[in-house]
Structure formats: C-alpha cells, structure tokens
Design an enzyme around this catalytic site. Sequence first.
Site, PDB file in Angstrom:
ATOM      1  N   THR A   1       0.832  -1.211   0.000  1.00  0.00           N
ATOM      2  CA  THR A   1       0.000   0.000   0.000  1.00  0.00           C
ATOM      3  C   THR A   1       0.859   1.251   0.000  1.00  0.00           C
ATOM      4  O   THR A   1       0.620   2.191  -0.760  1.00  0.00           O
ATOM      5  CB  THR A   1      -0.957  -0.001   1.202  1.00  0.00           C
TER       6      THR A   1
ATOM      7  N   CYS B   1      -8.951  -5.960   3.004  1.00  0.00           N
ATOM      8  CA  CYS B   1      -8.827  -4.546   3.337  1.00  0.00           C
ATOM      9  C   CYS B   1     -10.187  -3.880   3.536  1.00  0.00           C
ATOM     10  O   CYS B   1     -10.282  -2.824   4.151  1.00  0.00           O
ATOM     11  CB  CYS B   1      -8.051  -3.814   2.238  1.00  0.00           C
TER      12      CYS B   1
END
Length: 379
Positions: free
Chosen positions: A74, A322
């Site tokens: 990320t 997520c």
Amino acid sequence: MQNDFIYLDNNATTPLDPRVLASMMPYLTDMFGNAASSHKMGRQIKTAVEQARGQVGELLDVNEEDIYFTAGATEAINIALQGIPARAGQAKHIITVQTEHPAVLDTCRYLETIGVEVTYLSVDDTGLIDFEELKQAFQDNTVLVCVMFVNNETGVIQDLTKIADIAHERGALFMTDATQGVGKFPLYVPGKIDILAFSAHKFYGPKGIGGLYVNPYVRLKSLVYGGGHERGLRSGTLNVSGIVGLGKAAEIAQQEILRDEGRISQLRAQLEEALLQIPGTRINGAVENRLSSTSNICFDGVDNEAMLLGLKDICVSNGSACHSLVMEPSHVLLAMGLTKEQANSSIRFSLGRFNTEEEIKHTADAVSNAVARLRAMAF
C-alpha cells in the site's frame, strides 16, 4: 502447520514460513541495532539488509539497487502513484482498471482531487481488460498505465507484456501492483515493467514490510522526508528484521515457486471438482488465466456472510481483506458483470504452501453441507 482451523485465506495473508522466522530472530534479539549506524553492529546489520535486497532482486531478476523497501504494498503504491504526477509537471493523466485493489483506486481518487485525470478501464466477464479500450484511453498527457498483475479476489492474471508494450509505444510508463503474484507465479520484469509493488506477507514473509521496484530511468518524488533513507525515496529507520524476513521469503520462493504452484494447483482442482458438483455453482472470472491458488465461486441463493459464519473452523473470504468490515458487494465482481445478489453469494478460497489434501476434503464436505442448509432455510 497445526491449527484448530483450516486456513484458506492466503490471498489476505499467508502464514509465516518457519524458515523465515528463524532468519529474523537474530535481528529481533541480539542484532537489534540501526542499519544506518556506523559502528560494528550497524555495519553488520546493513550487510544483512543489502543481502536481503539482493535476494529480492534475484527473485524479480532485476538489479538489487532498484529495490526500495517500504512498509508494504500500500505504501509502495502510494509512493509510485503520487510520485509520478509530481515529477511530470503538467502532464497528469493516469490509466488504471476498475478492478484494482483499493490501494490503487483510493490513491487515484485522491489524485483526482488535486487535478490528476484518471481513466478507469472496464473488464469483461472473465476479469480481463480490452486492449482496444486501453489504446483508446491514451491522451497527450498520459504518463502512467497501472494494471494489477493478479487480481486479489479472483486470481485472474492480466497480460502484462501486452499492456506494457502498448504503454511504452505511447510514451507512458507501466506500473503493476504485483502483490498477489510475486513469490507465487513466475513474473518477467526486465524491459517491461517500470514500477512494481509487492508485500512480503503475501508469500510467507512477515507483515509490515514490502517494496517497490523502480526502473533506474524513472524518477519518483519522495513523499516521506527525514533522513534520506532508501536513497532518499523513503525516509525512516529500516525494519531490519522484516527486511531480512522478506529476503528469506524471496529466496525460498525462488527455489520452490514451481513446486508450490504445481502442488497447490492440484489441491485447487480437487476442491473445485467437489464444489462445482453442487447445483447452482460456477467460477467467477477466467478459468485458465488464473493464479493456481485462487478459486472464487458463486453459490446461487446463498448469502456469503451466512456461509462464513456457518463454516466456523474454515477461514475463507467474501472479498478483499482490506474492506472486510464493509458490508458491500465486491467491486471486482460487479465490474465483471455479476449482480449484487451474485456478488453477495460468492466466496473466495485461496490456498497456500501449508494446506493439505485432508483439509481440502473437509472443506468440500463442510461447504456442501452449509450450502444445503442455507438453501433449505431460504425456502
């Protein structure tokens, strides 16, 4: 590995390989120093960091000096996506895909708020992009094409070579979020991929460490200042134990990737053979262009949340980890043309290095029983 549950959620995260943990332990105990220190311990630790950088470089078949360590994929994606437009002056147009991971999509939505134009390509019912749509999406100010290597929900594999060639022919850089592919599936990087993001915990390494491959002719603007670590791209004291673990995971993957892929593929075939005998079931996404570990299956008329609760000791997923707390249908499956009801009836099974045939047999029986029970309750 012995647990009181069956773990089939390896796309969310993989267990830490014991060999990786063993490599990390000295740097969690006696060798605790800072890799930037100039004393003897610091120099030894820096050597370990550079050895790990070399191990990752060997796995990707790239020069080790083009590997930058981050806290995970990320962060790596943010550094790249935000760093490219910042270097490009007024040329601010990016092409990506509707089925990308939220790390890409959310970053692109942020970029749109500061003036970057983003085109989101569609996919067909197999999850693959249309090359003609890609070609038509280019503008005079297109600086980057960003397409995921392996989709985290369906396992569908995009043709990166073809996409990279199209991007380069039009003078744009090509970036891929390769988080689900690195360490699991052979990947050709040199000459094709300009920027690549990955995380260790997707291939039996530790959480909290990942990296970015950046072609040496690409210049990214740093987002984090304060010490000039990682050649100025990502400042901050290095996570030495994580980096060493990442390096060891890369070394193991390079040695065992083909063996793992073959064995896991057989286990998935065994699972799908059993589950697809259940009436009203089908695979979501491409059947052939798919990571060997991933099976996303729609069970008509079955609520996937109820399925997860009913399976109890079996760890599977109904979407991206997520967004696991968001009760919404998968954006990936919707983009592929599934209805909300079909998306909410789909389960992702993602197998890994430590799964066994016995676990697959148990899972197939448990899922079959759960589907029958839930369908009976609905009528």
